[in-house]
Design a protein around this motif. Structure first.
Motif, PDB file in Angstrom:
ATOM      1  N   PHE A  22      50.700  27.342   1.886  1.00  0.00           N
ATOM      2  CA  PHE A  22      50.598  28.964   1.817  1.00  0.00           C
ATOM      3  C   PHE A  22      51.789  29.270   2.679  1.00  0.00           C
ATOM      4  N   GLY A  23      52.435  30.602   2.515  1.00  0.00           N
ATOM      5  CA  GLY A  23      53.339  31.061   3.268  1.00  0.00           C
ATOM      6  C   GLY A  23      52.690  31.761   4.427  1.00  0.00           C
ATOM      7  N   VAL A  24      52.731  31.660   5.746  1.00  0.00           N
ATOM      8  CA  VAL A  24      51.928  32.180   6.833  1.00  0.00           C
ATOM      9  C   VAL A  24      52.927  32.772   7.942  1.00  0.00           C
ATOM     10  N   THR A  25      52.955  34.016   8.097  1.00  0.00           N
ATOM     11  CA  THR A  25      53.441  34.837   9.110  1.00  0.00           C
ATOM     12  C   THR A  25      52.688  34.555  10.412  1.00  0.00           C
ATOM     13  N   LEU A  26      53.552  34.023  11.422  1.00  0.00           N
ATOM     14  CA  LEU A  26      52.813  33.811  12.571  1.00  0.00           C
ATOM     15  C   LEU A  26      52.809  35.426  13.321  1.00  0.00           C
ATOM     16  N   GLU A  27      52.030  35.456  14.470  1.00  0.00           N
ATOM     17  CA  GLU A  27      52.162  36.404  15.383  1.00  0.00           C
ATOM     18  C   GLU A  27      53.591  36.716  16.117  1.00  0.00           C
ATOM     19  N   ASN A  28      54.176  35.737  16.055  1.00  0.00           N
ATOM     20  CA  ASN A  28      55.555  36.206  16.779  1.00  0.00           C
ATOM     21  C   ASN A  28      56.687  36.404  15.784  1.00  0.00           C
ATOM     22  N   THR A  29      56.124  36.949  14.523  1.00  0.00           N
ATOM     23  CA  THR A  29      57.007  37.327  13.116  1.00  0.00           C
ATOM     24  C   THR A  29      57.625  35.937  12.755  1.00  0.00           C
ATOM     25  N   HIS A  30      57.393  34.688  12.993  1.00  0.00           N
ATOM     26  CA  HIS A  30      58.071  33.498  12.566  1.00  0.00           C
ATOM     27  C   HIS A  30      57.270  33.085  11.348  1.00  0.00           C
ATOM     28  N   ARG A  31      57.889  32.768  10.238  1.00  0.00           N
ATOM     29  CA  ARG A  31      57.429  32.308   8.901  1.00  0.00           C
ATOM     30  C   ARG A  31      57.465  30.992   8.702  1.00  0.00           C
ATOM     31  N   ILE A  32      56.356  30.466   8.347  1.00  0.00           N
ATOM     32  CA  ILE A  32      56.153  28.869   8.295  1.00  0.00           C
ATOM     33  C   ILE A  32      55.590  28.647   6.797  1.00  0.00           C
ATOM     34  N   ILE A  33      55.633  27.205   6.351  1.00  0.00           N
ATOM     35  CA  ILE A  33      54.822  26.863   5.247  1.00  0.00           C
ATOM     36  C   ILE A  33      53.877  25.934   5.756  1.00  0.00           C
ATOM     37  N   ALA A  34      52.507  25.973   5.388  1.00  0.00           N
ATOM     38  CA  ALA A  34      51.237  25.204   5.718  1.00  0.00           C
ATOM     39  C   ALA A  34      50.462  25.175   4.587  1.00  0.00           C
ATOM     40  N   TYR A  35      49.743  23.919   5.096  1.00  0.00           N
ATOM     41  CA  TYR A  35      48.656  23.506   3.864  1.00  0.00           C
ATOM     42  C   TYR A  35      47.528  23.333   4.618  1.00  0.00           C
ATOM     43  N   THR A  36      46.450  23.317   3.739  1.00  0.00           N
ATOM     44  CA  THR A  36      44.896  23.310   4.354  1.00  0.00           C
ATOM     45  C   THR A  36      44.524  22.109   4.831  1.00  0.00           C
ATOM     46  N   ALA A  37      43.976  21.973   5.774  1.00  0.00           N
ATOM     47  CA  ALA A  37      43.475  20.809   6.489  1.00  0.00           C
ATOM     48  C   ALA A  37      42.235  20.007   5.507  1.00  0.00           C
ATOM     49  N   GLY A  38      42.065  18.808   5.671  1.00  0.00           N
ATOM     50  CA  GLY A  38      41.109  18.127   4.948  1.00  0.00           C
ATOM     51  C   GLY A  38      39.693  18.749   4.944  1.00  0.00           C
ATOM     52  N   LYS A  39      39.183  19.103   6.159  1.00  0.00           N
ATOM     53  CA  LYS A  39      37.700  19.716   6.196  1.00  0.00           C
ATOM     54  C   LYS A  39      37.889  20.997   5.430  1.00  0.00           C
ATOM     55  N   MET A  40      38.761  21.601   5.278  1.00  0.00           N
ATOM     56  CA  MET A  40      38.832  23.042   4.850  1.00  0.00           C
ATOM     57  C   MET A  40      38.671  22.563   3.348  1.00  0.00           C
ATOM     58  N   ARG A  41      39.587  21.397   2.708  1.00  0.00           N
ATOM     59  CA  ARG A  41      39.432  21.061   1.187  1.00  0.00           C
ATOM     60  C   ARG A  41      38.052  20.488   0.843  1.00  0.00           C
ATOM     61  N   ARG A  42      37.366  19.983   1.888  1.00  0.00           N
ATOM     62  CA  ARG A  42      36.382  19.046   1.575  1.00  0.00           C
ATOM     63  C   ARG A  42      35.215  20.009   1.312  1.00  0.00           C
ATOM     64  N   PHE A  43      35.216  21.087   2.254  1.00  0.00           N
ATOM     65  CA  PHE A  43      34.009  22.123   2.100  1.00  0.00           C
ATOM     66  C   PHE A  43      34.394  23.168   1.329  1.00  0.00           C
ATOM     67  N   ARG A  44      35.483  23.037   0.361  1.00  0.00           N
ATOM     68  CA  ARG A  44      35.897  24.272  -0.415  1.00  0.00           C
ATOM     69  C   ARG A  44      35.931  25.330   0.152  1.00  0.00           C
ATOM     70  N   ILE A  45      36.749  25.536   1.296  1.00  0.00           N
ATOM     71  CA  ILE A  45      37.056  26.860   2.014  1.00  0.00           C
ATOM     72  C   ILE A  45      38.135  27.453   1.273  1.00  0.00           C
ATOM     73  N   ARG A  46      37.989  28.766   0.594  1.00  0.00           N
ATOM     74  CA  ARG A  46      39.066  29.320  -0.167  1.00  0.00           C
ATOM     75  C   ARG A  46      40.026  30.548   0.734  1.00  0.00           C
ATOM     76  N   SER A  47      41.572  30.364   0.562  1.00  0.00           N
ATOM     77  CA  SER A  47      42.123  31.263   1.604  1.00  0.00           C
ATOM     78  C   SER A  47      42.856  32.075   0.590  1.00  0.00           C
ATOM     79  N   VAL A  48      42.956  33.453   0.874  1.00  0.00           N
ATOM     80  CA  VAL A  48      43.585  34.391  -0.047  1.00  0.00           C
ATOM     81  C   VAL A  48      44.511  34.994   0.865  1.00  0.00           C
ATOM     82  N   VAL A  49      45.473  35.999   0.244  1.00  0.00           N
ATOM     83  CA  VAL A  49      46.551  36.693   0.958  1.00  0.00           C
ATOM     84  C   VAL A  49      45.913  37.695   1.785  1.00  0.00           C
ATOM     85  N   GLY A  50      46.363  37.877   3.117  1.00  0.00           N
ATOM     86  CA  GLY A  50      45.672  38.761   3.907  1.00  0.00           C
ATOM     87  C   GLY A  50      44.826  38.148   5.012  1.00  0.00           C
TER      88      GLY A  50
END
Length: 88
Positions: A22-50
């Motif tokens: 995912f492309g994530v914009t931090l509160e300090n306006t810095h943009r990073i590339i992030a991936y989901t943690a293992g627990k989020m994948r295990r419990f199928r927590i979906r993330s969408v834009v916004g």
């Protein structure tokens, strides 16, 4: 590296990239590339834009991070419809 060296920052998902990133914009306006943690994948927590998320980063690489928490969106149902699993 010890766990105490990790930084936790808040941000917003602004782009969905291939390969579970995912492309994530931090509160300090810095943009990073992030991936989901293992627990989020295990419990199928979906993330969408916004979605508001918490990102864990190491101080050695400030361009990449791991999404460790997704804040609940107001007005969303707690569970959602369950899909039928594999049946024989």
């Amino acid at each position: 590296m010890a766990k105490e060296d990790l930084m936790v920052l808040d941000g917003t998902i602004d782009e969905i990239l291939p390969d579970g990133r995912f492309g994530v914009t931090l509160e300090n306006t810095h943009r990073i590339i992030a991936y989901t943690a293992g627990k989020m994948r295990r419990f199928r927590i979906r993330s969408v834009v916004g979605d508001r998320v918490q990102v864990e980063m190491t101080p050695y690489d400030l361009d990449k991070g791991r999404i460790i928490f997704r804040e609940r969106t107001p007005g969303a149902a707690p569970g959602g419809p369950r899909r039928g699993g594999f049946r024989r």
